[in-house]
Design a protein around this motif. Structure first.
Motif, PDB file in Angstrom:
ATOM      1  N   UNK A  80       0.768  -1.233   0.000  1.00 28.80           N
ATOM      2  CA  UNK A  80       0.000   0.000   0.000  1.00 28.80           C
ATOM      3  C   UNK A  80       0.799   1.281   0.000  1.00 28.80           C
ATOM      4  N   UNK A  81       2.108   1.181  -0.226  1.00 32.00           N
ATOM      5  CA  UNK A  81       2.955   2.371  -0.260  1.00 32.00           C
ATOM      6  C   UNK A  81       2.875   3.054  -1.620  1.00 32.00           C
ATOM      7  N   UNK A  82       3.272   4.331  -1.632  1.00 34.77           N
ATOM      8  CA  UNK A  82       3.637   5.017  -2.852  1.00 34.77           C
ATOM      9  C   UNK A  82       5.152   4.909  -2.992  1.00 34.77           C
ATOM     10  N   UNK A  83       5.624   4.633  -4.194  1.00 31.20           N
ATOM     11  CA  UNK A  83       7.065   4.499  -4.405  1.00 31.20           C
ATOM     12  C   UNK A  83       7.468   5.304  -5.634  1.00 31.20           C
ATOM     13  N   UNK A  84       8.498   6.102  -5.469  1.00 32.40           N
ATOM     14  CA  UNK A  84       9.073   6.875  -6.560  1.00 32.40           C
ATOM     15  C   UNK A  84      10.585   6.702  -6.504  1.00 32.40           C
ATOM     16  N   UNK A  85      11.260   7.151  -7.565  1.00 33.61           N
ATOM     17  CA  UNK A  85      12.710   7.034  -7.533  1.00 33.61           C
ATOM     18  C   UNK A  85      13.329   7.457  -8.839  1.00 33.61           C
ATOM     19  N   UNK A  86      14.631   7.200  -8.936  1.00 32.00           N
ATOM     20  CA  UNK A  86      15.390   7.669 -10.092  1.00 32.00           C
ATOM     21  C   UNK A  86      16.029   6.519 -10.847  1.00 32.00           C
ATOM     22  N   UNK A  87      16.243   6.778 -12.129  1.00 34.08           N
ATOM     23  CA  UNK A  87      17.043   5.914 -12.978  1.00 34.08           C
ATOM     24  C   UNK A  87      17.767   6.817 -13.964  1.00 34.08           C
ATOM     25  N   UNK A  88      18.574   6.225 -14.847  1.00 38.66           N
ATOM     26  CA  UNK A  88      19.466   7.041 -15.671  1.00 38.66           C
ATOM     27  C   UNK A  88      18.954   7.300 -17.082  1.00 38.66           C
ATOM     28  N   UNK A  89      17.937   6.572 -17.529  1.00 44.58           N
ATOM     29  CA  UNK A  89      17.475   6.743 -18.901  1.00 44.58           C
ATOM     30  C   UNK A  89      15.960   6.845 -18.963  1.00 44.58           C
ATOM     31  N   UNK A  90      15.468   7.491 -20.024  1.00 41.12           N
ATOM     32  CA  UNK A  90      14.032   7.616 -20.222  1.00 41.12           C
ATOM     33  C   UNK A  90      13.394   6.254 -20.480  1.00 41.12           C
ATOM     34  N   UNK A  91      14.122   5.353 -21.138  1.00 43.49           N
ATOM     35  CA  UNK A  91      13.590   4.017 -21.416  1.00 43.49           C
ATOM     36  C   UNK A  91      13.361   3.237 -20.126  1.00 43.49           C
ATOM     37  N   UNK A  92      14.324   3.298 -19.237  1.00 40.93           N
ATOM     38  CA  UNK A  92      14.173   2.612 -17.947  1.00 40.93           C
ATOM     39  C   UNK A  92      13.038   3.239 -17.147  1.00 40.93           C
ATOM     40  N   UNK A  93      12.919   4.571 -17.191  1.00 39.03           N
ATOM     41  CA  UNK A  93      11.842   5.241 -16.465  1.00 39.03           C
ATOM     42  C   UNK A  93      10.483   4.778 -16.962  1.00 39.03           C
ATOM     43  N   UNK A  94      10.329   4.647 -18.275  1.00 40.60           N
ATOM     44  CA  UNK A  94       9.055   4.200 -18.824  1.00 40.60           C
ATOM     45  C   UNK A  94       8.726   2.780 -18.375  1.00 40.60           C
ATOM     46  N   UNK A  95       9.740   1.911 -18.337  1.00 42.80           N
ATOM     47  CA  UNK A  95       9.522   0.531 -17.901  1.00 42.80           C
ATOM     48  C   UNK A  95       9.112   0.477 -16.436  1.00 42.80           C
TER      49      UNK A  95
END
Length: 297
Positions: free
Chosen positions: A30-45
């Protein structure tokens, strides 16, 4: 084992193997989770998996407002020789967050240096011998400086090798990349990705700002033992045993063999109530293979 912590919003700097596995467990709770990655492709996945992902790299600053509402922060971004990349870019933003209940920094047992096979607990001095270990020690100190000066609720987790589905001796055997390197007296500690997540969640449930936790299983052992067992499970011949002096390892791999120690996990059990699902590689690998076969048509 403590219950899952009260749901909040976790922001992970570096949604890699460890942080993504934790993210999915928290999403299920039930958490909200956000974070970072290095590429737009990884972010979309990652967004397709229900994780709010933001691109963050040396060439891409974190978008404004991305940290809003975070109650918990996890940093797994590898540091540079100068220290932590996240703090270099975002210290004022982190200190300005209201309601921050927990901060976790994923470090390495490499900060202890070589102990000639001896047991190491959290009271051992920080004596890194490798550049990688030295960089982690600098980053740890930078996070702790914010704890000391501003009361940031920092917790340090010192990790050995992390394994799990997709990143185990079973996967290496199938890919043909497994090796058995023999160095007399050499042992390594390790931790299954699930048990690492359990330790992090237990710390979130019982915050103790300033604490250090070693997160390792119960059974340090030579790495050839793990590969041999993986081969047995798969019904394959293990790769030949190669003496360390003849192994022709990369500089990074060679540096791992320059440190020899057994990591004590007593504190995560006594203080956090962690009960390991996988006390050794045997349980971890056997369970992975059983799960794979159960899902195979």
């Amino acid at each position: 084992m403590p219950q899952s912590p009260i749901p909040g919003r976790l922001f992970c700097f570096g949604l890699g193997f460890s942080a993504t596995a934790l993210a999915h467990r928290l999403l299920d709770a039930g958490w909200q989770v956000a974070g970072t990655c290095r590429t737009a492709e990884k972010a979309a996945a990652l967004r397709a998996q229900g994780i709010e992902a933001h691109v963050f790299s040396p060439d891409q600053p974190l978008e404004r407002g991305a940290l809003a509402g975070a109650t918990h922060l996890l940093d797994s971004v590898p540091p540079t020789a100068e220290g932590d990349r996240v703090l270099a870019a975002l210290t004022p933003d982190i200190l300005a967050l209201p309601g921050l209940r927990w901060v976790g920094y994923l470090s390495t047992t490499g900060v202890y240096g070589n102990k000639d096979g001896g047991w190491v607990d959290e009271s051992a001095p920080v004596q890194p011998a490798t550049e990688r270990g030295k960089a982690r020690a600098v980053a740890e100190a930078q996070w702790m400086a914010l704890h000391d000066a501003h009361g940031l609720p920092v917790h340090r987790f010192r990790l050995p090798g992390i394994y799990g589905p997709g990143r185990s001796a079973l996967d290496q055997m199938r890919a043909g990349t497994a090796r058995r390197v023999d160095k007399k007296g050499q042992v390594f500690s390790r931790i299954h990705i699930h048990d690492l997540g359990s330790a992090l969640m237990a710390s979130m449930e019982r915050p103790n700002p300033g604490a250090i936790y070693n997160v390792a299983d119960d059974h340090p052992c030579p790495s050839p033992n793990v590969v041999t067992y993986a081969a047995e499970l798969l019904g394959l011949e293990p790769p030949p045993l190669v003496p360390f002096e003849q192994a022709d390892l990369s500089p990074m791999a060679t540096s791992f063999y320059g440190e020899n120690k057994r990591i004590s996990n007593a504190r995560i059990k006594a203080e956090l109530g962690v009960a390991l699902r996988y006390p050794s590689y045997r349980e971890g690998l056997a369970d992975q293979l059983a799960a794979e076969r159960a899902h195979r048509p």
